[in-house]
Design an enzyme around this catalytic site. Structure first.
Site, mmCIF file in Angstrom:
data_model
loop_
_atom_site.group_PDB
_atom_site.id
_atom_site.type_symbol
_atom_site.label_atom_id
_atom_site.label_comp_id
_atom_site.label_asym_id
_atom_site.label_seq_id
_atom_site.Cartn_x
_atom_site.Cartn_y
_atom_site.Cartn_z
ATOM 1 C CG ASP A 206 -1.423 7.934 0.268
ATOM 2 O OD1 ASP A 206 -0.262 8.220 -0.067
ATOM 3 O OD2 ASP A 206 -2.428 8.330 -0.355
ATOM 4 C CB THR B 263 -2.228 3.198 -4.369
ATOM 5 O OG1 THR B 263 -2.754 4.408 -3.814
ATOM 6 C CG2 THR B 263 -2.075 3.365 -5.875
ATOM 7 C CG ASP C 224 -1.682 1.245 1.412
ATOM 8 O OD1 ASP C 224 -2.383 1.631 0.467
ATOM 9 O OD2 ASP C 224 -1.603 1.856 2.501
ATOM 10 C CG ASP D 25 -1.854 2.330 6.570
ATOM 11 O OD1 ASP D 25 -2.357 3.332 7.097
ATOM 12 O OD2 ASP D 25 -2.011 2.048 5.365
#
Length: 222
Positions: A19, A111, A17, A168
């Site tokens: 961001d 993403t 991922d 995250d």
């Protein structure tokens, strides 16, 4: 202890991922949504709290139901593009070492953003960009669907069981798990439900990710 699906003796791949995982974009996202909210006469903090939990079109429906959602999205995209050009971005500690340490062709980005913005942010932070980026425009179903991670694996020529997902956020974790991949969580004080391993920071995870990519990791997760 959770058993990971990775298979020893085979080429390993890492799917990241962006961001919140490789690049710290929280302040940029807050700034963009703040300016967007001001354009529509809305409370910036209230809008941002909704935007954290929903996709843009869902955010517009909740906070600006009287506005044309397509116009809202166009405005948001213009602000995001301007932020890529002029905003200040920072890669998480360890990101550069990690990406430079992975074999070419062994990793990809997955993403919910758009490729041109991701490449712009990577240029701004000095991170090396991979050959494969699966962005929001590449798939009809975004995270938590398994489709984005499965597409990244297919483009790399990888089997899902040979892939490590580094995430995250809960939606990304669910996406990787549904794709049948090993999933590790980073940059969170508390582990996201379902991850095979959890690291408080990306820096802490770096040697373990590099070991996975080299095929020298164990099959058990801590």
């Amino acid at each position: 202890m959770t058993t990971e699906p990775g298979r020893p003796g085979r080429t390993k791949y890492v799917l990241f991922d962006v961001d919140g995982t490789l690049i710290d974009a929280v302040s940029n996202q807050r700034r963009v949504w703040g300016i967007w909210a001001e354009r529509y006469g809305l409370d910036a903090d209230e809008v941002y709290q909704v935007a954290l939990r929903t996709r843009p079109m869902e955010t517009f429906a909740q906070v600006a139901s009287g506005q044309d959602p397509r116009e809202c999205l166009t405005t948001l995209h213009e602000l995001e593009d301007e932020d890529v050009r002029s905003g200040v971005y920072a890669a998480f500690d360890g990101a550069s070492e990690l990406l430079h340490g992975l074999p070419p062709g062994s990793w990809a980005l997955v993403t919910s953003n758009y490729e041109h913005r991701v490449r712009g942010r990577f240029l701004r932070t000095g991170l090396p960009a991979p050959g494969v980026i699966v962005d929001a425009a590449a798939v009809e179903e975004g995270k938590p669907s398994p489709v984005p991670y499965l597409q990244a694996a297919a483009r790399l020529g990888a089997e899902p069981g040979d892939c490590l997902v580094v995430e995250d956020a809960p939606s990304g974790v669910r996406s990787g798990l549904r794709a049948g991949m090993t999933v590790w969580g980073v940059n969170a004080a508390i582990a996201v439900e379902g991850v095979h391993r959890h690291f408080v920071s990306l820096r802490e995870a770096v040697p373990h990710i590099l070991a996975f990519a080299s095929g020298s990791h164990g099959n058990a997760a801590a």
